[in-house]
Enzyme design. Sequence first.
Site, PDB file in Angstrom:
ATOM      1  N   SER A   1       0.840  -1.207   0.000  1.00 60.94           N
ATOM      2  CA  SER A   1       0.000   0.000   0.000  1.00 60.94           C
ATOM      3  C   SER A   1       0.869   1.249   0.000  1.00 60.94           C
ATOM      4  O   SER A   1       2.024   1.216   0.472  1.00 60.94           O
ATOM      5  CB  SER A   1      -0.877  -0.020   1.254  1.00 60.94           C
TER       6      SER A   1
ATOM      7  N   TYR B   1      -1.531  -0.986  10.654  1.00 56.67           N
ATOM      8  CA  TYR B   1      -1.763  -1.356   9.247  1.00 56.67           C
ATOM      9  C   TYR B   1      -0.594  -0.874   8.389  1.00 56.67           C
ATOM     10  O   TYR B   1      -0.038  -1.633   7.592  1.00 56.67           O
ATOM     11  CB  TYR B   1      -3.084  -0.773   8.733  1.00 56.67           C
TER      12      TYR B   1
HETATM   13  N1  LIG Z   1      -8.935  -1.438  -1.073  1.00 54.39           N
HETATM   14  C1  LIG Z   1      -7.973  -0.567  -0.825  1.00 54.39           C
HETATM   15  O1  LIG Z   1      -8.210   0.654  -0.752  1.00 54.39           O
HETATM   16  C2  LIG Z   1      -6.542  -1.040  -0.665  1.00 54.39           C
HETATM   17  C3  LIG Z   1      -5.507  -0.099  -0.725  1.00 54.39           C
HETATM   18  C4  LIG Z   1      -4.193  -0.521  -0.581  1.00 54.39           C
HETATM   19  C5  LIG Z   1      -3.905  -1.867  -0.395  1.00 54.39           C
HETATM   20  N2  LIG Z   1      -4.933  -2.762  -0.329  1.00 54.39           N
HETATM   21  C6  LIG Z   1      -4.592  -4.171  -0.091  1.00 54.39           C
HETATM   22  O2  LIG Z   1      -5.203  -4.958  -1.091  1.00 54.39           O
HETATM   23  C7  LIG Z   1      -5.384  -6.298  -0.605  1.00 54.39           C
HETATM   24  C8  LIG Z   1      -6.768  -6.794  -0.970  1.00 54.39           C
HETATM   25  O3  LIG Z   1      -7.728  -5.993  -0.340  1.00 54.39           O
HETATM   26  P1  LIG Z   1      -9.136  -5.625  -1.010  1.00 54.39           P
HETATM   27  O4  LIG Z   1      -9.186  -4.149  -1.108  1.00 54.39           O
HETATM   28  O5  LIG Z   1      -9.387  -6.437  -2.213  1.00 54.39           O
HETATM   29  O6  LIG Z   1     -10.117  -6.027   0.205  1.00 54.39           O
HETATM   30  P2  LIG Z   1     -11.241  -7.158   0.335  1.00 54.39           P
HETATM   31  O7  LIG Z   1     -12.250  -7.029  -0.747  1.00 54.39           O
HETATM   32  O8  LIG Z   1     -11.681  -7.063   1.739  1.00 54.39           O
HETATM   33  O9  LIG Z   1     -10.433  -8.518   0.096  1.00 54.39           O
HETATM   34  C9  LIG Z   1      -9.597  -9.078   1.075  1.00 54.39           C
HETATM   35  C10 LIG Z   1      -9.376 -10.534   0.718  1.00 54.39           C
HETATM   36  O10 LIG Z   1      -8.477 -11.078   1.691  1.00 54.39           O
HETATM   37  C11 LIG Z   1      -9.026 -12.299   2.161  1.00 54.39           C
HETATM   38  N3  LIG Z   1      -8.609 -12.593   3.523  1.00 54.39           N
HETATM   39  C12 LIG Z   1      -8.703 -11.815   4.629  1.00 54.39           C
HETATM   40  N4  LIG Z   1      -8.252 -12.476   5.708  1.00 54.39           N
HETATM   41  C13 LIG Z   1      -7.864 -13.710   5.255  1.00 54.39           C
HETATM   42  C14 LIG Z   1      -7.319 -14.859   5.879  1.00 54.39           C
HETATM   43  N5  LIG Z   1      -7.058 -14.902   7.202  1.00 54.39           N
HETATM   44  N6  LIG Z   1      -7.049 -15.944   5.120  1.00 54.39           N
HETATM   45  C15 LIG Z   1      -7.290 -15.920   3.787  1.00 54.39           C
HETATM   46  N7  LIG Z   1      -7.808 -14.879   3.141  1.00 54.39           N
HETATM   47  C16 LIG Z   1      -8.087 -13.783   3.872  1.00 54.39           C
HETATM   48  C17 LIG Z   1     -10.537 -12.117   2.079  1.00 54.39           C
HETATM   49  O11 LIG Z   1     -11.169 -13.404   1.957  1.00 54.39           O
HETATM   50  P3  LIG Z   1     -11.972 -14.176   3.113  1.00 54.39           P
HETATM   51  O12 LIG Z   1     -12.518 -13.142   4.063  1.00 54.39           O
HETATM   52  O13 LIG Z   1     -13.024 -14.917   2.348  1.00 54.39           O
HETATM   53  O14 LIG Z   1     -10.965 -15.082   3.721  1.00 54.39           O
HETATM   54  C18 LIG Z   1     -10.659 -11.354   0.771  1.00 54.39           C
HETATM   55  O15 LIG Z   1     -10.694 -12.242  -0.303  1.00 54.39           O
HETATM   56  C19 LIG Z   1      -5.107  -6.234   0.906  1.00 54.39           C
HETATM   57  O16 LIG Z   1      -3.816  -6.748   1.173  1.00 54.39           O
HETATM   58  C20 LIG Z   1      -5.137  -4.734   1.205  1.00 54.39           C
HETATM   59  O17 LIG Z   1      -4.326  -4.392   2.304  1.00 54.39           O
HETATM   60  C21 LIG Z   1      -6.233  -2.386  -0.456  1.00 54.39           C
END
Ligand SMILES: NC(=O)c1ccc[n+]([C@@H]2O[C@H](COP(=O)([O-])OP(=O)(O)OC[C@H]3O[C@@H](n4cnc5c(N)ncnc54)[C@H](OP(=O)(O)O)[C@@H]3O)[C@@H](O)[C@H]2O)c1
Length: 264
Positions: free
Chosen positions: A144, A157
Amino acid sequence: MSDAPRVVFITGASSGIGYATALEFARQGMHVAVTARRMDRLKELEGVVHALPQPHGDILTLAADVRDAEAVQAAVSLAVTRFGRLDVLVANAGVGQRGSMVDSDWEHLETLLRTNIDGVLHSIRAAVPEMRRTGGGHIIIISSIVANMTAPYAASYSASKAFVSSIARSLRLELEPDNIHVTDILLGRTATEFNQKRLGQVGYAAKAPRLPVMPVDQVARAVVKASRQRRKTVTLRLFDRLVVWGNALVPQLIGRRALKQYKT
Ligand SMILES: NC(=O)c1ccc[n+]([C@@H]2O[C@H](COP(=O)([O-])OP(=O)(O)OC[C@H]3O[C@@H](n4cnc5c(N)ncnc54)[C@H](OP(=O)(O)O)[C@@H]3O)[C@@H](O)[C@H]2O)c1
């Protein structure tokens, strides 16, 4: 590398960036092994992939909690049994957390650290031996723009992402002799479930600035593009680059500004 479709292993593919990225890889003809805890969401993704116009890649859905090293190892083994190899790892699974470092529930902090740090390490440690076996590969870490940022009330975070970005820098050199490349993607705010599901104390986001949000499909296309290149770091937008540079130049200014916005 042979002419067979490349094989991609993605953690956290039940929603958001992982889901959209899996779909994009499959659309481009690559086989995807996808993991998360919510198997119903992975099955929905499987249906969407099967409905893509031909030709498209195949999909294997696997339930795995990234905090569990054995579960991740088992998922990687099943992916290799099914598709014969592993070319790309997208270490994407992650959770958010906001609130006071001292007063937040330890349970929330532990979930954050075990998912965002242990989860990435478990995925890399399971994937690399398979990549070595076939002569190389590519690890893509979803970090991030807040990695290394002075981020009061998002300190844990931010530090969890700094950890994996730091790992990326050193691991890239460790794995060079194995022909395994490491790309660190510094993402800005993206339209997913992430912010709604964020762990932590209510009220801390109340005065948060309204940041420009990227469509998830744009991020998915960027991840697939990154898998074809050998870039060290990818930052998608000018806005995100300005945030990273601003923090590098005047970290205390950015931190003090964040403090005013997040303090309740
Ligand atoms: N959205 C943003 O603004 C943003 C910005 C910068 C970086 N990111 C990064 O992007 C990545 C994806 O996030 P996203 O935005 O796509 O959010 P999201 O829609 O909440 O997706 C998160 C994913 O991680 C999985 N997950 C969470 N805990 C887990 C565990 N213990 N074991 C296995 N899977 C797990 C969830 O699946 P289950 O709950 O089904 O396990 C889900 O598929 C993250 O690393 C986040 O930090 C996001």
